[in-house]
Write a protein that holds these residues in place. Sequence first.
Motif, PDB file in Angstrom:
ATOM      1  N   ARG A  72       1.586  17.249  58.775  1.00 29.49           N
ATOM      2  CA  ARG A  72       0.115  16.970  59.248  1.00 29.49           C
ATOM      3  C   ARG A  72      -0.568  17.934  59.897  1.00 29.49           C
ATOM      4  NH1 ARG A  72       2.282  11.106  59.829  1.00 29.49           N
ATOM      5  NH2 ARG A  72       2.389  10.372  57.701  1.00 29.49           N
ATOM      6  N   GLY A  73      -0.239  19.296  59.341  1.00 29.51           N
ATOM      7  CA  GLY A  73      -1.117  20.246  60.054  1.00 29.51           C
ATOM      8  C   GLY A  73      -0.469  20.850  61.430  1.00 29.51           C
ATOM      9  N   GLN A  74       0.799  20.237  61.590  1.00 28.33           N
ATOM     10  CA  GLN A  74       1.534  20.902  62.748  1.00 28.33           C
ATOM     11  C   GLN A  74       2.064  21.941  62.461  1.00 28.33           C
ATOM     12  OE1 GLN A  74       4.032  17.865  64.357  1.00 28.33           O
ATOM     13  NE2 GLN A  74       2.060  16.384  64.796  1.00 28.33           N
ATOM     14  N   PRO A  75       2.153  23.135  63.235  1.00 28.64           N
ATOM     15  CA  PRO A  75       2.895  24.385  62.706  1.00 28.64           C
ATOM     16  C   PRO A  75       4.327  24.244  62.564  1.00 28.64           C
ATOM     17  CG  PRO A  75       2.236  24.337  65.044  1.00 28.64           C
ATOM     18  CD  PRO A  75       1.877  23.194  64.428  1.00 28.64           C
ATOM     19  N   ARG A  76       4.959  24.747  61.783  1.00 30.65           N
ATOM     20  CA  ARG A  76       6.460  24.935  61.253  1.00 30.65           C
ATOM     21  C   ARG A  76       7.207  25.222  62.856  1.00 30.65           C
ATOM     22  NH1 ARG A  76       9.376  28.025  56.600  1.00 30.65           N
ATOM     23  NH2 ARG A  76      11.644  27.181  57.103  1.00 30.65           N
ATOM     24  N   GLN A  77       8.276  24.295  62.915  1.00 30.07           N
ATOM     25  CA  GLN A  77       9.269  24.552  63.961  1.00 30.07           C
ATOM     26  C   GLN A  77      10.580  25.341  63.427  1.00 30.07           C
ATOM     27  OE1 GLN A  77       8.640  23.615  67.428  1.00 30.07           O
ATOM     28  NE2 GLN A  77       6.807  23.327  66.744  1.00 30.07           N
ATOM     29  N   ARG A  78      10.532  26.317  63.944  1.00 24.47           N
ATOM     30  CA  ARG A  78      11.815  27.172  63.493  1.00 24.47           C
ATOM     31  C   ARG A  78      13.300  26.583  64.287  1.00 24.47           C
ATOM     32  NH1 ARG A  78      11.054  30.856  59.677  1.00 24.47           N
ATOM     33  NH2 ARG A  78       9.058  31.776  59.615  1.00 24.47           N
ATOM     34  N   ALA A  79      14.259  26.682  63.154  1.00 25.86           N
ATOM     35  CA  ALA A  79      15.384  26.093  64.009  1.00 25.86           C
ATOM     36  C   ALA A  79      15.839  27.202  65.000  1.00 25.86           C
ATOM     37  CB  ALA A  79      16.387  26.031  62.928  1.00 25.86           C
ATOM     38  N   ARG A  80      16.424  26.958  66.091  1.00 23.90           N
ATOM     39  CA  ARG A  80      17.109  27.543  67.042  1.00 23.90           C
ATOM     40  C   ARG A  80      18.582  27.524  67.167  1.00 23.90           C
ATOM     41  NH1 ARG A  80      13.180  25.981  71.903  1.00 23.90           N
ATOM     42  NH2 ARG A  80      14.673  24.020  71.215  1.00 23.90           N
ATOM     43  N   PRO A  81      19.202  28.542  66.749  1.00 18.74           N
ATOM     44  CA  PRO A  81      20.726  28.530  66.532  1.00 18.74           C
ATOM     45  C   PRO A  81      21.327  28.209  67.815  1.00 18.74           C
ATOM     46  CG  PRO A  81      19.844  30.937  65.623  1.00 18.74           C
ATOM     47  CD  PRO A  81      18.841  29.904  66.379  1.00 18.74           C
ATOM     48  N   GLY A  82      22.137  27.237  67.715  1.00 18.68           N
ATOM     49  CA  GLY A  82      23.050  26.757  68.956  1.00 18.68           C
ATOM     50  C   GLY A  82      22.409  25.926  69.699  1.00 18.68           C
ATOM     51  N   VAL A  83      21.193  25.097  69.598  1.00 18.89           N
ATOM     52  CA  VAL A  83      20.524  24.512  70.299  1.00 18.89           C
ATOM     53  C   VAL A  83      20.315  23.163  69.362  1.00 18.89           C
ATOM     54  CG1 VAL A  83      18.190  23.953  71.398  1.00 18.89           C
ATOM     55  CG2 VAL A  83      19.284  26.231  71.477  1.00 18.89           C
ATOM     56  N   ALA A  84      21.197  22.121  69.998  1.00 22.72           N
ATOM     57  CA  ALA A  84      20.838  20.816  69.241  1.00 22.72           C
ATOM     58  C   ALA A  84      19.843  20.023  69.992  1.00 22.72           C
ATOM     59  CB  ALA A  84      22.383  19.996  69.424  1.00 22.72           C
ATOM     60  N   GLU A  85      19.283  19.080  69.221  1.00 24.87           N
ATOM     61  CA  GLU A  85      18.227  18.206  69.595  1.00 24.87           C
ATOM     62  C   GLU A  85      18.840  17.403  70.725  1.00 24.87           C
ATOM     63  OE1 GLU A  85      15.619  16.809  66.701  1.00 24.87           O
ATOM     64  OE2 GLU A  85      15.670  18.608  65.562  1.00 24.87           O
ATOM     65  N   PRO A  86      18.098  16.924  71.724  1.00 21.60           N
ATOM     66  CA  PRO A  86      18.801  16.002  72.658  1.00 21.60           C
ATOM     67  C   PRO A  86      19.295  14.542  71.995  1.00 21.60           C
ATOM     68  CG  PRO A  86      16.547  16.811  73.089  1.00 21.60           C
ATOM     69  CD  PRO A  86      16.890  17.377  72.125  1.00 21.60           C
ATOM     70  N   SER A  87      18.309  14.150  71.029  1.00 20.31           N
ATOM     71  CA  SER A  87      18.762  12.817  70.484  1.00 20.31           C
ATOM     72  C   SER A  87      20.083  12.862  69.495  1.00 20.31           C
ATOM     73  CB  SER A  87      17.416  12.509  69.921  1.00 20.31           C
ATOM     74  OG  SER A  87      17.108  13.215  68.812  1.00 20.31           O
ATOM     75  N   MET A  88      20.465  14.013  69.232  1.00 17.83           N
ATOM     76  CA  MET A  88      21.424  13.973  68.416  1.00 17.83           C
ATOM     77  C   MET A  88      22.753  13.811  69.040  1.00 17.83           C
ATOM     78  SD  MET A  88      20.416  16.942  65.604  1.00 17.83           S
ATOM     79  CE  MET A  88      21.881  16.723  64.429  1.00 17.83           C
ATOM     80  N   ARG A  89      23.736  13.044  68.322  1.00 19.50           N
ATOM     81  CA  ARG A  89      25.017  12.755  68.885  1.00 19.50           C
ATOM     82  C   ARG A  89      26.108  13.343  67.980  1.00 19.50           C
ATOM     83  NH1 ARG A  89      24.022   6.495  69.136  1.00 19.50           N
ATOM     84  NH2 ARG A  89      24.131   7.126  67.114  1.00 19.50           N
ATOM     85  N   PRO A  90      27.189  13.959  68.415  1.00 18.95           N
ATOM     86  CA  PRO A  90      28.148  14.331  67.609  1.00 18.95           C
ATOM     87  C   PRO A  90      28.782  13.519  66.623  1.00 18.95           C
ATOM     88  CG  PRO A  90      28.708  14.593  69.964  1.00 18.95           C
ATOM     89  CD  PRO A  90      27.657  13.932  69.971  1.00 18.95           C
ATOM     90  N   TRP A  91      28.934  14.138  65.315  1.00 14.85           N
ATOM     91  CA  TRP A  91      29.298  13.363  64.161  1.00 14.85           C
ATOM     92  C   TRP A  91      30.511  13.099  64.509  1.00 14.85           C
ATOM     93  CZ3 TRP A  91      32.925  13.683  60.359  1.00 14.85           C
ATOM     94  CH2 TRP A  91      32.774  13.146  59.206  1.00 14.85           C
ATOM     95  N   THR A  92      30.810  11.766  63.974  1.00 18.18           N
ATOM     96  CA  THR A  92      32.157  10.989  63.945  1.00 18.18           C
ATOM     97  C   THR A  92      32.564  10.476  62.683  1.00 18.18           C
ATOM     98  OG1 THR A  92      31.506   8.933  65.107  1.00 18.18           O
ATOM     99  CG2 THR A  92      32.117  10.760  66.510  1.00 18.18           C
ATOM    100  N   TRP A  93      33.762  10.257  62.527  1.00 21.82           N
ATOM    101  CA  TRP A  93      34.047   9.664  61.403  1.00 21.82           C
ATOM    102  C   TRP A  93      33.791   8.164  61.301  1.00 21.82           C
ATOM    103  CZ3 TRP A  93      35.554  11.806  56.935  1.00 21.82           C
ATOM    104  CH2 TRP A  93      36.169  13.140  57.134  1.00 21.82           C
ATOM    105  N   GLY A  94      33.512   7.554  62.414  1.00 19.33           N
ATOM    106  CA  GLY A  94      32.986   6.155  62.486  1.00 19.33           C
ATOM    107  C   GLY A  94      34.390   5.192  62.737  1.00 19.33           C
ATOM    108  N   ASP A  95      35.687   5.460  62.921  1.00 19.16           N
ATOM    109  CA  ASP A  95      36.642   4.803  63.026  1.00 19.16           C
ATOM    110  C   ASP A  95      37.225   5.102  64.546  1.00 19.16           C
ATOM    111  OD1 ASP A  95      37.739   7.307  62.547  1.00 19.16           O
ATOM    112  OD2 ASP A  95      39.268   6.721  61.049  1.00 19.16           O
ATOM    113  N   GLU A  96      36.740   6.043  65.262  1.00 13.48           N
ATOM    114  CA  GLU A  96      37.029   6.141  66.619  1.00 13.48           C
ATOM    115  C   GLU A  96      36.535   5.111  67.318  1.00 13.48           C
ATOM    116  OE1 GLU A  96      35.405   8.756  65.046  1.00 13.48           O
ATOM    117  OE2 GLU A  96      37.157   9.757  64.386  1.00 13.48           O
ATOM    118  N   LYS A  97      37.375   4.545  68.402  1.00  7.47           N
ATOM    119  CA  LYS A  97      36.859   3.403  69.487  1.00  7.47           C
ATOM    120  C   LYS A  97      36.779   4.298  70.773  1.00  7.47           C
ATOM    121  CE  LYS A  97      38.009  -0.238  66.593  1.00  7.47           C
ATOM    122  NZ  LYS A  97      38.579  -1.504  66.332  1.00  7.47           N
TER     123      LYS A  97
END
Length: 115
Positions: free
Chosen positions: A90-115
């Motif tokens: 919607r007219g906002q400039p494209r954001q380039r990905a920065r290698p090695g920088v994860a977004e704060p809201s992202m959690r590490p991926w898990t299989w789902g069976d870990e407790k």
Amino acid sequence: MNISNLSSDEAVLGELGQRLARLRLSRGTTQEQLAEAAGVSKRTVQRLEDGTPGQLTNLIRCLRALERLDALDVLLPADTPSPIDLLERRGQPRQRARPGVAEPSMRPWTWGDEK
């Protein structure tokens, strides 16, 4: 001849050379005049027109001297965003990905069976 992915390298060079020669002749320019205007040797112009492999810089110089450098823009157009990308942003400039920088809201991926 149409240039396609099925054309050999030699066929493509030959066709580009013929097109360069036709463009030069349509302007009433000799090989010597083109060479002088482009800052290359007459032999270089002859080689380009013969389809002999050479340096891309020489083709660029000749196209510039013939005032047709813009033809390369058609050859490899600038990358433009798709209409869907434009709508999503919607007219906002494209954001380039920065290698090695994860977004704060992202959690590490898990299989789902870990407790």
